[in-house]
Scaffold this active site. Sequence first.
Site, PDB file in Angstrom:
ATOM      1  NE  ARG A  47      -2.916   1.042   3.158  1.00  0.00           N
ATOM      2  CZ  ARG A  47      -2.608   0.616   4.614  1.00  0.00           C
ATOM      3  NH1 ARG A  47      -1.813   1.326   4.602  1.00  0.00           N
ATOM      4  NH2 ARG A  47      -2.632  -0.177   5.572  1.00  0.00           N
ATOM      5  CE1 TYR A  99     -16.224  10.728 -16.465  1.00  0.00           C
ATOM      6  CE2 TYR A  99     -15.706  10.962 -13.882  1.00  0.00           C
ATOM      7  CZ  TYR A  99     -15.927  10.561 -15.372  1.00  0.00           C
ATOM      8  OH  TYR A  99     -16.781   8.465 -15.177  1.00  0.00           O
ATOM      9  CG  ASP A 171      -9.683  15.639 -15.614  1.00  0.00           C
ATOM     10  OD1 ASP A 171      -9.014  14.782 -15.942  1.00  0.00           O
ATOM     11  OD2 ASP A 171     -10.921  15.132 -14.884  1.00  0.00           O
ATOM     12  CE  LYS A 196     -12.387   7.645 -18.349  1.00  0.00           C
ATOM     13  NZ  LYS A 196     -12.832   8.622 -17.740  1.00  0.00           N
TER      14      LYS A 196
HETATM   15  C1  LIG Z   1     -13.198   9.048 -16.546  1.00  0.00           C
HETATM   16  C2  LIG Z   1     -12.791  10.345 -16.207  1.00  0.00           C
HETATM   17  C3  LIG Z   1     -12.597  10.976 -14.149  1.00  0.00           C
HETATM   18  C4  LIG Z   1     -13.533   9.326 -13.881  1.00  0.00           C
HETATM   19  O1  LIG Z   1     -11.550   8.588 -13.893  1.00  0.00           O
HETATM   20  P1  LIG Z   1     -11.785   6.869 -13.342  1.00  0.00           P
HETATM   21  O2  LIG Z   1     -10.850   6.346 -13.497  1.00  0.00           O
HETATM   22  O3  LIG Z   1     -13.612   6.473 -14.397  1.00  0.00           O
HETATM   23  O4  LIG Z   1     -12.003   6.744 -11.912  1.00  0.00           O
HETATM   24  C5  LIG Z   1     -12.226  11.842 -14.590  1.00  0.00           C
HETATM   25  N1  LIG Z   1     -11.483  12.376 -15.358  1.00  0.00           N
HETATM   26  C6  LIG Z   1     -12.408  12.887 -15.889  1.00  0.00           C
HETATM   27  C7  LIG Z   1     -11.843  13.645 -17.852  1.00  0.00           C
HETATM   28  C8  LIG Z   1     -12.770  11.682 -17.275  1.00  0.00           C
HETATM   29  O5  LIG Z   1     -12.979  11.308 -18.615  1.00  0.00           O
END
Ligand SMILES: *Cc1c(COP(=O)(O)O)cnc(C)c1O
Length: 381
Positions: A47, A99, A171, A196
């Site tokens: 962890r 998001y 982000d 992604k």
């Molecule tokens: C998918 C996504 C998230 C969340 O991420 P997870 O891996 O699904 O928890 C946050 N911000 C954006 C822009 C995303 O496309």
Amino acid sequence: MKFNTKTIHGGQHYEPATGAVMPPVYQTSTFAQTSPGQLISGYEYSRGGNPTRTALENALASIENGARGLAFSSGLAATDCVLRMLKAGDEVIAMDDLYGGTYRMFTRVYKDSGIKFHFVDMNDIDRLKSLFNENTKLVWAETPTNPLMKLADIEAIGKITKDKGVLFAVDNTFATPYIQRPLDLGADIVMHSATKYLGGHSDVIAGALIAKEEQLGEQLHFLQFATGATLGPQDSYLVLRGIKTLHLRMQRHCENGQKIAEYLASHPNVKKVYYPGLENHPFHDVAKKQMQNGFGGMVSFTFNSGAKADAIKFLEKVRVFTLAESLGGVESLANHPAMMTHASIPENKRKEIGITDDLVRLSVGIEDADDLIADIEQALL
Ligand SMILES: *Cc1c(COP(=O)(O)O)cnc(C)c1O
């Protein structure tokens, strides 16, 4: 080192014991000690740290030009870790187009936390400035946004947060560091859903934070270790493998994204196309300033008819595109934000920000652009 070399070598070394070029998947929860507290190579319990995760974290820091990378079990776990730096009474200023899961966390999970969230269109710099007070601790931006491809001027916001002494997190999931590097433009923290583009193959859920400064990275690492949403070794390996081709994949995502946006913009059944690489995009100037190498693989559009039925028909007819949530993988996906990814946003709020019922979002993959366009053409008939 240039970016295309960093994706492959950034923060990486061959494994010292065997010379293995790729880091082994250290599928272990714990590490032997020679005497109490005497660690063999710095690892104690997975962890807190695991060598496969470290290899990924070093790669993350390298490609985003940060001091410290941290890998989480999901993108939302990474976001949550940043919010844990705050306490009751603190205030956050966030973009008004986020998001859906981020918006849900801010407005529902943290509803009774005593932390106050302001949502604002960050292109209105005066309005943004007016929201700062002595309790403001964090500015949270996403650019381009999901699904309307709004942009925020990272450099302009970074100047304000620096001046006010407030943390600035971006982000960077949609753009990836191939296109934009927020830490170079004035942000303190970059967040990714590594599910992604970084992972890139739709086979893992993962998240990342990259801190510009070591001390901030250490604070975030403490919170990650103390709350526990770390990424396992197998998934760390998959994301690291994905990053090694990030530059090649992104190049094709950008080329295909631009071609498809232009095709859609010229189609008689299409009303609006949301893509920062189109000259008539309302933030094309900001896009040209802060995005390099292209404008990504995410394209949204609406129908001339304005009809939800047309959007649904399109989504049922596509063959090369798969109707599914998520984005950023090598394969093309199509999605209906109002009914799928953004269903958690209340209807009136959705309408207010422009997520209409005839809006379709495409995650353009790296297939042959001719096949993708032919697929869109037959589905629009
Ligand atoms: C998918 C996504 C998230 C969340 O991420 P997870 O891996 O699904 O928890 C946050 N911000 C954006 C822009 C995303 O496309």
